[in-house]
Design an enzyme around this catalytic site. Structure first.
Site, PDB file in Angstrom:
ATOM      1  N   ASN A 150       0.878  -1.033   0.133  1.00  0.00           N
ATOM      2  CA  ASN A 150       0.193  -0.003  -0.024  1.00  0.00           C
ATOM      3  C   ASN A 150       1.000   1.419   0.140  1.00  0.00           C
ATOM      4  OD1 ASN A 150      -1.828   1.912   0.456  1.00  0.00           O
ATOM      5  ND2 ASN A 150      -2.118   1.498   2.624  1.00  0.00           N
ATOM      6  N   LYS A 196       0.270   4.377  -0.151  1.00  0.00           N
ATOM      7  CA  LYS A 196      -0.457   5.511   0.247  1.00  0.00           C
ATOM      8  C   LYS A 196      -0.334   6.842  -0.631  1.00  0.00           C
ATOM      9  CE  LYS A 196       0.068   3.327   4.700  1.00  0.00           C
ATOM     10  NZ  LYS A 196       0.101   3.305   6.322  1.00  0.00           N
ATOM     11  N   HIS A 214      -9.429   1.345   4.968  1.00  0.00           N
ATOM     12  CA  HIS A 214      -8.227   1.473   5.692  1.00  0.00           C
ATOM     13  C   HIS A 214      -8.269   2.426   6.840  1.00  0.00           C
ATOM     14  CE1 HIS A 214      -4.010   2.612   6.555  1.00  0.00           C
ATOM     15  NE2 HIS A 214      -3.630   1.470   5.989  1.00  0.00           N
ATOM     16  N   GLU A 260      -6.692   4.877   8.049  1.00  0.00           N
ATOM     17  CA  GLU A 260      -6.503   6.290   7.764  1.00  0.00           C
ATOM     18  C   GLU A 260      -7.723   6.822   7.007  1.00  0.00           C
ATOM     19  OE1 GLU A 260      -2.901   5.488   5.592  1.00  0.00           O
ATOM     20  OE2 GLU A 260      -1.854   5.107   7.476  1.00  0.00           O
ATOM     21  N   GLU A 270      -5.351  -5.048  10.541  1.00  0.00           N
ATOM     22  CA  GLU A 270      -4.470  -3.996  10.782  1.00  0.00           C
ATOM     23  C   GLU A 270      -4.763  -3.433  12.092  1.00  0.00           C
ATOM     24  OE1 GLU A 270      -2.241  -2.783   6.841  1.00  0.00           O
ATOM     25  OE2 GLU A 270      -4.210  -1.489   7.091  1.00  0.00           O
ATOM     26  N   GLY A 301       2.408   2.209  10.798  1.00  0.00           N
ATOM     27  CA  GLY A 301       3.368   3.220  10.782  1.00  0.00           C
ATOM     28  C   GLY A 301       4.079   3.640  11.983  1.00  0.00           C
ATOM     29  N   SER A 307       3.293  -2.413  10.374  1.00  0.00           N
ATOM     30  CA  SER A 307       4.888  -2.516  10.675  1.00  0.00           C
ATOM     31  C   SER A 307       5.430  -3.643  10.057  1.00  0.00           C
ATOM     32  CB  SER A 307       5.183  -2.077  11.885  1.00  0.00           C
ATOM     33  OG  SER A 307       4.938  -0.467  11.969  1.00  0.00           O
TER      34      SER A 307
HETATM   35  P1  PGA Z   1       2.900   0.170   7.811  1.00  0.00           P
HETATM   36  O1  PGA Z   1       1.507   0.350   6.767  1.00  0.00           O
HETATM   37  O2  PGA Z   1       3.429  -1.047   6.997  1.00  0.00           O
HETATM   38  O3  PGA Z   1       3.690   1.454   7.217  1.00  0.00           O
HETATM   39  O4  PGA Z   1       2.748   0.107   9.155  1.00  0.00           O
HETATM   40  C1  PGA Z   1       0.594  -0.684   6.800  1.00  0.00           C
HETATM   41  C2  PGA Z   1      -0.718  -0.100   6.318  1.00  0.00           C
HETATM   42  O5  PGA Z   1      -1.042   1.256   6.513  1.00  0.00           O
HETATM   43  O6  PGA Z   1      -1.321  -0.783   5.617  1.00  0.00           O
END
Ligand code: PGA
Length: 309
Positions: free
Chosen positions: A64, A66, A150, A152, A224, A230, A270
């Site tokens: 992803n 983003k 997601h 976010e 997640e 992140g 992560s």
């Molecule tokens: P990350 O993000 O691997 O940077 O933690 C995962 C995601 O948001 O799908």
């Protein structure tokens, strides 16, 4: 007669192997069964339960991106991935660039075995929705998948389970596979509300599938935990497995064992080369949804190689 003992709760994930020894020829015939429905009248039958993963779920490693990588960087990354993946059969790879890169990235993928996803879509097929993109438009750019819900999107753009449910339905109608994200916040985990939150999200974002009695559908789920996205803080494999198992049981309870056994549940938050192997060694973890570590060719390629079954 020898009967291996196993936990019958997980018997559907086991392969039952029956060896029927012929005393005259000395040959052994081997059978596989999915269920324990045997009448053991033949004293020569030996029954073993082998604790082996039986599912055909191919691991999926999804990047992803983003709101990162410009057009040139996206194309470079995809080309490097293609070059390093020629010998990889046991894993599916998916990339989710920003909308504006989709067509260019699709062009760079060409006939290579990399799947393309968008990071969001609207649930309507067309209309006066300034700034939105429909599922049909994504199909036209070559997308096979779309990430929905997601955290976010939920946190910064007010997306609700009901919206995700509508989007998932439309995605399937236009031929896209939704990758539906769910996960609890740190506060919810600390208050021991994780399973309640996951259940609520599943009930909400797959509610109409259940109400319409859809028995088989092609979706991917991604667990997640918001506190792991992140942050560099990953759920332990045990913490992740516990939730993945809960998710699969929910699917089984609502859509049956066959759908539960075939549906892939990814872990996200992560994920990096140093932890993917341990996470994916768990029974119910079928791949990863990766943010940060999918932006660089070397770490993304390592993840793909380590994720191959
Ligand atoms: P990350 O993000 O691997 O940077 O933690 C995962 C995601 O948001 O799908």
């Amino acid at each position: 007669m020898v009967i291996g003992i196993c936990n019958f709760d997980i018997v559907c994930n086991l392969r039952i192997v029956i060896w029927d020894f012929n005393a005259v020829s000395g040959k052994a015939n081997r059978f596989y069964l999915n269920q324990l429905e045997l009448t053991l009248t033949n004293p020569w039958v030996c029954l073993y339960l082998i604790g082996e993963k039986m599912s055909d779920r191919k691991p999926l490693i999804a990047g992803n991106w983003k709101m990162n990588l410009n057009l040139d960087e996206s194309v470079d990354l995809v080309k490097t991935l293609i070059g390093s993946m020629v010998d990889l059969e046991g894993v599916e790879v998916l990339v989710a660039p920003p909308y504006t890169s989709l067509a260019t990235v699709k062009n760079a993928i060409g006939s290579a075995r990399i799947l393309l996803a968008a990071q969001n879509m609207h649930w309507e097929t067309s209309g006066a929705y300034t700034g939105e993109i429909s599922g049909q438009m994504l199909v036209e750019t070559g997308c096979t998948h779309v990430i929905l819900g997601h955290s976010e999107r939920r946190t910064h753009f007010g997306e609700t389970d009901e919206m995700i449910d509508l989007k998932a339905k439309t995605a399937l109608l236009v031929g896209l596979i939704p990758v539906i994200c769910i996960g609890e916040t740190l506060e919810e985990r600390e208050k021991e509300q994780t399973f309640e939150v996951i259940k609520r999200q599943l009930d909400g974002s797959l509610g109409s599938f259940r109400d319409d009695r859809v028995s088989s559908f092609s979706i991917v789920l991604a667990y997640e935990p918001v506190w792991a996205i992140g942050t560099g803080r990953t759920a332990t494999p045990e913490q992740a497995q516990e939730v993945h198992h809960f998710i699969r049981e929910w699917i089984k309870g609502n859509f049956g064992a066959e759908t539960a056994n075939s549906l892939r549940v990814l872990y996200g938050g992560s994920v990096k080369p140093g932890n993917i192997k341990d996470l994916m060694s768990k029974q119910d973890i079928d791949g990863a949804l990766v943010g940060g570590a999918s932006l660089k060719a070397d770490s993304f390629i390592s993840l793909i190689r380590l994720g191959e079954s």
